[in-house]
Design a protein around this motif. Structure first.
Motif, PDB file in Angstrom:
ATOM      1  N   UNK A 118     -75.177   5.230  31.341  1.00 21.92           N
ATOM      2  CA  UNK A 118     -75.510   5.964  30.157  1.00 21.92           C
ATOM      3  C   UNK A 118     -74.747   5.338  28.989  1.00 21.92           C
ATOM      4  N   UNK A 119     -75.474   4.999  27.963  1.00 20.12           N
ATOM      5  CA  UNK A 119     -74.894   4.362  26.792  1.00 20.12           C
ATOM      6  C   UNK A 119     -74.514   5.434  25.761  1.00 20.12           C
ATOM      7  N   UNK A 120     -73.331   5.286  25.203  1.00 17.55           N
ATOM      8  CA  UNK A 120     -72.906   6.218  24.168  1.00 17.55           C
ATOM      9  C   UNK A 120     -73.494   5.782  22.837  1.00 17.55           C
ATOM     10  N   UNK A 121     -74.332   6.620  22.293  1.00 20.55           N
ATOM     11  CA  UNK A 121     -74.904   6.328  20.992  1.00 20.55           C
ATOM     12  C   UNK A 121     -74.262   7.237  19.951  1.00 20.55           C
ATOM     13  N   UNK A 122     -74.774   7.187  18.776  1.00 14.77           N
ATOM     14  CA  UNK A 122     -74.222   7.899  17.637  1.00 14.77           C
ATOM     15  C   UNK A 122     -74.166   9.418  17.854  1.00 14.77           C
ATOM     16  N   UNK A 123     -75.216   9.974  18.445  1.00 14.41           N
ATOM     17  CA  UNK A 123     -75.278  11.428  18.638  1.00 14.41           C
ATOM     18  C   UNK A 123     -74.233  11.927  19.632  1.00 14.41           C
ATOM     19  N   UNK A 124     -74.015  11.163  20.688  1.00 15.98           N
ATOM     20  CA  UNK A 124     -73.028  11.586  21.693  1.00 15.98           C
ATOM     21  C   UNK A 124     -71.605  11.523  21.127  1.00 15.98           C
ATOM     22  N   UNK A 125     -71.301  10.467  20.387  1.00 22.51           N
ATOM     23  CA  UNK A 125     -69.991  10.392  19.740  1.00 22.51           C
ATOM     24  C   UNK A 125     -69.784  11.573  18.801  1.00 22.51           C
ATOM     25  N   UNK A 126     -70.805  11.893  18.025  1.00 21.96           N
ATOM     26  CA  UNK A 126     -70.686  13.001  17.082  1.00 21.96           C
ATOM     27  C   UNK A 126     -70.479  14.325  17.818  1.00 21.96           C
ATOM     28  N   UNK A 127     -71.212  14.515  18.926  1.00 25.70           N
ATOM     29  CA  UNK A 127     -71.071  15.756  19.696  1.00 25.70           C
ATOM     30  C   UNK A 127     -69.664  15.873  20.282  1.00 25.70           C
ATOM     31  N   UNK A 128     -69.154  14.805  20.859  1.00 28.80           N
ATOM     32  CA  UNK A 128     -67.801  14.832  21.431  1.00 28.80           C
ATOM     33  C   UNK A 128     -66.770  15.101  20.343  1.00 28.80           C
ATOM     34  N   UNK A 129     -66.945  14.469  19.186  1.00 26.98           N
ATOM     35  CA  UNK A 129     -66.026  14.697  18.077  1.00 26.98           C
ATOM     36  C   UNK A 129     -66.041  16.130  17.601  1.00 26.98           C
ATOM     37  N   UNK A 130     -67.222  16.711  17.504  1.00 19.93           N
ATOM     38  CA  UNK A 130     -67.305  18.107  17.043  1.00 19.93           C
ATOM     39  C   UNK A 130     -66.713  19.069  18.075  1.00 19.93           C
ATOM     40  N   UNK A 131     -66.920  18.803  19.366  1.00 20.38           N
ATOM     41  CA  UNK A 131     -66.326  19.656  20.398  1.00 20.38           C
ATOM     42  C   UNK A 131     -64.798  19.610  20.344  1.00 20.38           C
ATOM     43  N   UNK A 132     -64.247  18.404  20.196  1.00 20.41           N
ATOM     44  CA  UNK A 132     -62.796  18.286  20.079  1.00 20.41           C
ATOM     45  C   UNK A 132     -62.288  18.982  18.820  1.00 20.41           C
ATOM     46  N   UNK A 133     -63.033  18.843  17.725  1.00 18.77           N
ATOM     47  CA  UNK A 133     -62.645  19.482  16.477  1.00 18.77           C
ATOM     48  C   UNK A 133     -62.621  21.005  16.624  1.00 18.77           C
ATOM     49  N   UNK A 134     -63.648  21.563  17.262  1.00 16.89           N
ATOM     50  CA  UNK A 134     -63.695  23.023  17.441  1.00 16.89           C
ATOM     51  C   UNK A 134     -62.631  23.517  18.418  1.00 16.89           C
ATOM     52  N   UNK A 135     -62.338  22.724  19.458  1.00 18.29           N
ATOM     53  CA  UNK A 135     -61.227  23.083  20.347  1.00 18.29           C
ATOM     54  C   UNK A 135     -59.907  23.068  19.590  1.00 18.29           C
ATOM     55  N   UNK A 136     -59.747  22.113  18.685  1.00 17.90           N
ATOM     56  CA  UNK A 136     -58.542  22.060  17.857  1.00 17.90           C
ATOM     57  C   UNK A 136     -58.403  23.289  16.989  1.00 17.90           C
ATOM     58  N   UNK A 137     -59.513  23.745  16.408  1.00 22.90           N
ATOM     59  CA  UNK A 137     -59.478  24.971  15.606  1.00 22.90           C
ATOM     60  C   UNK A 137     -59.057  26.154  16.475  1.00 22.90           C
ATOM     61  N   UNK A 138     -59.609  26.227  17.677  1.00 16.93           N
ATOM     62  CA  UNK A 138     -59.259  27.334  18.580  1.00 16.93           C
ATOM     63  C   UNK A 138     -57.774  27.305  18.928  1.00 16.93           C
ATOM     64  N   UNK A 139     -57.249  26.132  19.260  1.00 17.72           N
ATOM     65  CA  UNK A 139     -55.831  26.045  19.620  1.00 17.72           C
ATOM     66  C   UNK A 139     -54.921  26.319  18.427  1.00 17.72           C
ATOM     67  N   UNK A 140     -55.368  26.086  17.218  1.00 16.49           N
ATOM     68  CA  UNK A 140     -54.572  26.389  16.026  1.00 16.49           C
ATOM     69  C   UNK A 140     -54.565  27.889  15.743  1.00 16.49           C
ATOM     70  N   UNK A 141     -55.617  28.599  16.098  1.00 14.97           N
ATOM     71  CA  UNK A 141     -55.734  30.023  15.770  1.00 14.97           C
ATOM     72  C   UNK A 141     -55.120  30.937  16.834  1.00 14.97           C
ATOM     73  N   UNK A 142     -54.907  30.430  18.042  1.00 12.09           N
ATOM     74  CA  UNK A 142     -54.441  31.263  19.155  1.00 12.09           C
ATOM     75  C   UNK A 142     -52.956  31.007  19.395  1.00 12.09           C
ATOM     76  N   UNK A 143     -52.216  32.069  19.557  1.00 10.79           N
ATOM     77  CA  UNK A 143     -50.773  31.982  19.809  1.00 10.79           C
ATOM     78  C   UNK A 143     -50.493  31.679  21.294  1.00 10.79           C
ATOM     79  N   UNK A 144     -51.197  32.404  22.201  1.00  9.04           N
ATOM     80  CA  UNK A 144     -51.007  32.192  23.628  1.00  9.04           C
ATOM     81  C   UNK A 144     -52.251  32.672  24.388  1.00  9.04           C
ATOM     82  N   UNK A 145     -52.366  32.210  25.626  1.00  7.06           N
ATOM     83  CA  UNK A 145     -53.456  32.613  26.509  1.00  7.06           C
ATOM     84  C   UNK A 145     -52.853  33.356  27.696  1.00  7.06           C
ATOM     85  N   UNK A 146     -53.469  34.479  28.090  1.00  5.94           N
ATOM     86  CA  UNK A 146     -53.023  35.217  29.269  1.00  5.94           C
ATOM     87  C   UNK A 146     -54.027  34.956  30.381  1.00  5.94           C
ATOM     88  N   UNK A 147     -53.539  34.377  31.465  1.00  2.00           N
ATOM     89  CA  UNK A 147     -54.400  34.045  32.597  1.00  2.00           C
ATOM     90  C   UNK A 147     -54.596  35.261  33.492  1.00  2.00           C
TER      91      UNK A 147
END
Length: 97
Positions: free
Chosen positions: A1-30
């Motif tokens: 599977x070749x990584x094209x422009x859309x896949x890079x953008x999707x991975x970047x946006x997922x990492x960006x949104x995970x970063x927002x989540x980790x910045x907004x949350x103080x701790x996680x209770x398992x």
């Protein structure tokens, strides 16, 4: 599977949104299952034990729950990586159909 422009953008946006989540949350209770799995992975025999005494104790008292506090820099690292990958995706040439 070749990584094209859309896949890079999707991975970047997922990492960006995970970063927002980790910045907004103080701790996680398992929950109890995740706490036991983490204890077995970390070789913590106090919580990971499955003997009769532990089972009787846990039946009478609340279940153990672990609180995970991610480091402060982790959210910033995910935001930065997501932003760089998303911008890199915009710089890639468009795919020929």
């Amino acid at each position: 599977m070749e990584f094209d422009r859309n896949r890079y953008f999707m991975i970047g946006m997922l990492l960006f949104m995970l970063g927002i989540q980790f910045r907004m949350v103080e701790s996680f209770v398992l929950n109890e299952t995740s706490t036991r799995a983490l204890a077995k992975f970390a070789q913590d025999t106090q919580i990971a034990a499955q003997d009769l005494g532990t089972n009787i104790y846990l039946a009478a008292h609340p279940s153990p729950k672990k609180s995970v506090e991610p480091p402060h820099w982790f959210g910033w690292a995910l935001l930065t990586a997501g932003g760089v990958i998303s911008l890199h995706a915009l710089a890639l040439p468009k795919q020929n159909s």
